[in-house]
Motif scaffolding. Structure first.
Motif, PDB file in Angstrom:
ATOM      1  N   LEU A 122       0.632  -1.252  -0.135  1.00  0.00           N
ATOM      2  CA  LEU A 122      -0.026   0.112  -0.109  1.00  0.00           C
ATOM      3  C   LEU A 122       0.755   1.234  -0.061  1.00  0.00           C
ATOM      4  O   LEU A 122       0.535   2.138  -0.619  1.00  0.00           O
ATOM      5  N   VAL A 123       1.993   1.311   0.981  1.00  0.00           N
ATOM      6  CA  VAL A 123       2.891   2.321   0.787  1.00  0.00           C
ATOM      7  C   VAL A 123       3.767   2.716  -0.451  1.00  0.00           C
ATOM      8  O   VAL A 123       3.879   3.514  -1.135  1.00  0.00           O
ATOM      9  N   TYR A 124       4.348   1.418  -0.627  1.00  0.00           N
ATOM     10  CA  TYR A 124       5.639   1.663  -1.813  1.00  0.00           C
ATOM     11  C   TYR A 124       5.032   1.598  -3.064  1.00  0.00           C
ATOM     12  O   TYR A 124       5.698   1.888  -4.030  1.00  0.00           O
ATOM     13  N   TRP A 125       4.083   0.650  -3.314  1.00  0.00           N
ATOM     14  CA  TRP A 125       3.582   0.099  -4.541  1.00  0.00           C
ATOM     15  C   TRP A 125       2.546   1.088  -5.054  1.00  0.00           C
ATOM     16  O   TRP A 125       2.291   1.577  -6.037  1.00  0.00           O
ATOM     17  N   ALA A 131      -0.959   7.346   6.742  1.00  0.00           N
ATOM     18  CA  ALA A 131      -2.568   7.723   7.358  1.00  0.00           C
ATOM     19  C   ALA A 131      -3.453   6.767   6.484  1.00  0.00           C
ATOM     20  O   ALA A 131      -4.274   5.981   7.106  1.00  0.00           O
ATOM     21  N   GLU A 132      -3.308   7.005   5.259  1.00  0.00           N
ATOM     22  CA  GLU A 132      -4.501   6.255   4.312  1.00  0.00           C
ATOM     23  C   GLU A 132      -4.114   4.783   4.566  1.00  0.00           C
ATOM     24  O   GLU A 132      -5.072   3.978   4.648  1.00  0.00           O
ATOM     25  N   THR A 133      -2.815   4.351   4.565  1.00  0.00           N
ATOM     26  CA  THR A 133      -2.762   2.852   4.758  1.00  0.00           C
ATOM     27  C   THR A 133      -3.175   2.347   5.982  1.00  0.00           C
ATOM     28  O   THR A 133      -3.878   0.990   6.020  1.00  0.00           O
ATOM     29  N   ALA A 134      -3.051   3.046   7.004  1.00  0.00           N
ATOM     30  CA  ALA A 134      -3.799   2.587   8.584  1.00  0.00           C
ATOM     31  C   ALA A 134      -5.136   2.571   8.106  1.00  0.00           C
ATOM     32  O   ALA A 134      -5.802   1.654   8.629  1.00  0.00           O
ATOM     33  N   GLU A 135      -5.760   3.570   7.707  1.00  0.00           N
ATOM     34  CA  GLU A 135      -7.160   3.275   7.454  1.00  0.00           C
ATOM     35  C   GLU A 135      -7.745   2.244   6.734  1.00  0.00           C
ATOM     36  O   GLU A 135      -8.431   1.585   6.973  1.00  0.00           O
ATOM     37  N   LEU A 136      -7.046   2.020   5.510  1.00  0.00           N
ATOM     38  CA  LEU A 136      -7.224   0.916   4.730  1.00  0.00           C
ATOM     39  C   LEU A 136      -7.119  -0.496   5.186  1.00  0.00           C
ATOM     40  O   LEU A 136      -7.869  -1.363   5.202  1.00  0.00           O
ATOM     41  N   MET A 137      -6.194  -0.462   6.072  1.00  0.00           N
ATOM     42  CA  MET A 137      -5.815  -1.962   6.905  1.00  0.00           C
ATOM     43  C   MET A 137      -6.413  -2.093   8.316  1.00  0.00           C
ATOM     44  O   MET A 137      -6.528  -3.125   8.862  1.00  0.00           O
ATOM     45  N   LEU A 139      -5.970  -0.125  11.020  1.00  0.00           N
ATOM     46  CA  LEU A 139      -4.847  -0.173  12.135  1.00  0.00           C
ATOM     47  C   LEU A 139      -4.610   1.154  12.442  1.00  0.00           C
ATOM     48  O   LEU A 139      -4.903   2.252  11.798  1.00  0.00           O
ATOM     49  N   GLY A 140      -3.752   1.346  13.599  1.00  0.00           N
ATOM     50  CA  GLY A 140      -3.129   2.668  13.768  1.00  0.00           C
ATOM     51  C   GLY A 140      -2.110   3.103  12.973  1.00  0.00           C
ATOM     52  O   GLY A 140      -1.386   2.005  12.279  1.00  0.00           O
ATOM     53  N   GLN A 141      -1.835   4.385  12.824  1.00  0.00           N
ATOM     54  CA  GLN A 141      -0.732   4.876  11.926  1.00  0.00           C
ATOM     55  C   GLN A 141       0.701   4.213  12.598  1.00  0.00           C
ATOM     56  O   GLN A 141       1.600   3.912  12.005  1.00  0.00           O
ATOM     57  N   GLY A 142       0.609   4.180  13.909  1.00  0.00           N
ATOM     58  CA  GLY A 142       2.095   3.508  14.679  1.00  0.00           C
ATOM     59  C   GLY A 142       2.208   1.991  14.343  1.00  0.00           C
ATOM     60  O   GLY A 142       3.401   1.602  14.098  1.00  0.00           O
ATOM     61  N   THR A 143       0.879   1.304  14.144  1.00  0.00           N
ATOM     62  CA  THR A 143       1.184   0.027  13.918  1.00  0.00           C
ATOM     63  C   THR A 143       1.591  -0.235  12.375  1.00  0.00           C
ATOM     64  O   THR A 143       2.615  -1.379  12.234  1.00  0.00           O
ATOM     65  N   VAL A 144       1.122   0.825  11.386  1.00  0.00           N
ATOM     66  CA  VAL A 144       1.635   0.557  10.126  1.00  0.00           C
ATOM     67  C   VAL A 144       2.945   1.043   9.840  1.00  0.00           C
ATOM     68  O   VAL A 144       3.957   0.326   9.254  1.00  0.00           O
ATOM     69  N   LYS A 145       3.451   1.890  10.786  1.00  0.00           N
ATOM     70  CA  LYS A 145       4.904   2.254  10.485  1.00  0.00           C
ATOM     71  C   LYS A 145       5.917   1.269  11.164  1.00  0.00           C
ATOM     72  O   LYS A 145       6.716   0.913  10.832  1.00  0.00           O
ATOM     73  N   ARG A 146       5.493   0.466  12.232  1.00  0.00           N
ATOM     74  CA  ARG A 146       6.011  -0.569  12.803  1.00  0.00           C
ATOM     75  C   ARG A 146       6.162  -1.746  11.794  1.00  0.00           C
ATOM     76  O   ARG A 146       7.227  -2.425  11.508  1.00  0.00           O
TER      77      ARG A 146
END
Length: 163
Positions: A122-125, A131-137, A139-146
């Motif tokens: 979602l982020v690189y491709w 923030a968008e990835t967190a919403e789509l998954m 999850l929280g933004q911190g979790t996506v960053k992790r």
């Protein structure tokens, strides 16, 4: 650019079921392909859409895009679990025929755990923000960053081991 159908890029974009499906189908199939491979991607998306339609309609969803992306991730998890039980071989097919992606990089990405692979896709491709990835998954933004940090560490380890 296709409508986002979510709160990050614009809440309340509504349409008929067929319009929502048409707008999101290609993104959902590419996302599913990144998670479970090309062969199973269409089945994953079809299962999700049919499940939603059996209970109501796509236009009844408050935010169809994030809902469907989360549902695809959940169905991909179930599909991988079922296929692993039946055949524990890893997925070896590529997401897209990208001439600029080295096969060893694609193999390393496909070897990531599903949540890390989803965040990476979602982020690189797809070019979504965290923030968008967190919403789509869902999850929280911190979790996506992790997940992204873990994915980068995993990829670095795998790719350095191959050189």
């Amino acid at each position: 650019m296709q409508p986002f159908y979510g709160s990050v890029r614009g809440l309340g974009m509504r349409g008929s079921d067929s319009q929502i499906y048409t707008d999101l189908k290609d993104d959902l199939v590419r996302y599913a392909a990144a998670l479970v491979g090309r062969e199973a991607a269409g089945d994953v998306v079809s299962t999700v859409v049919l499940r939603v339609l059996s209970k109501g309609s796509l236009s009844d969803l408050r935010e169809p895009r994030p809902y469907l992306f989360r549902a695809v991730l959940n169905e991909a998890t179930s599909t991988k679990r079922r296929s692993w039980r039946e055949n524990p071989a890893p997925i070896t097919e590529t997401v897209e025929d990208e001439p600029n992606i080295h096969p060893e990089v694609m193999a390393a990405v496909l070897g990531l755990p599903l949540q890390q692979r989803a965040a990476t896709y979602l982020v690189y491709w797809s070019g979504h923000t965290v923030a968008e990835t967190a919403e789509l998954m869902g999850l929280g933004q911190g979790t996506v960053k992790r997940y992204l940090s873990l994915a980068r560490a995993n990829l670095k380890g795998v790719l350095h081991a191959r050189t």
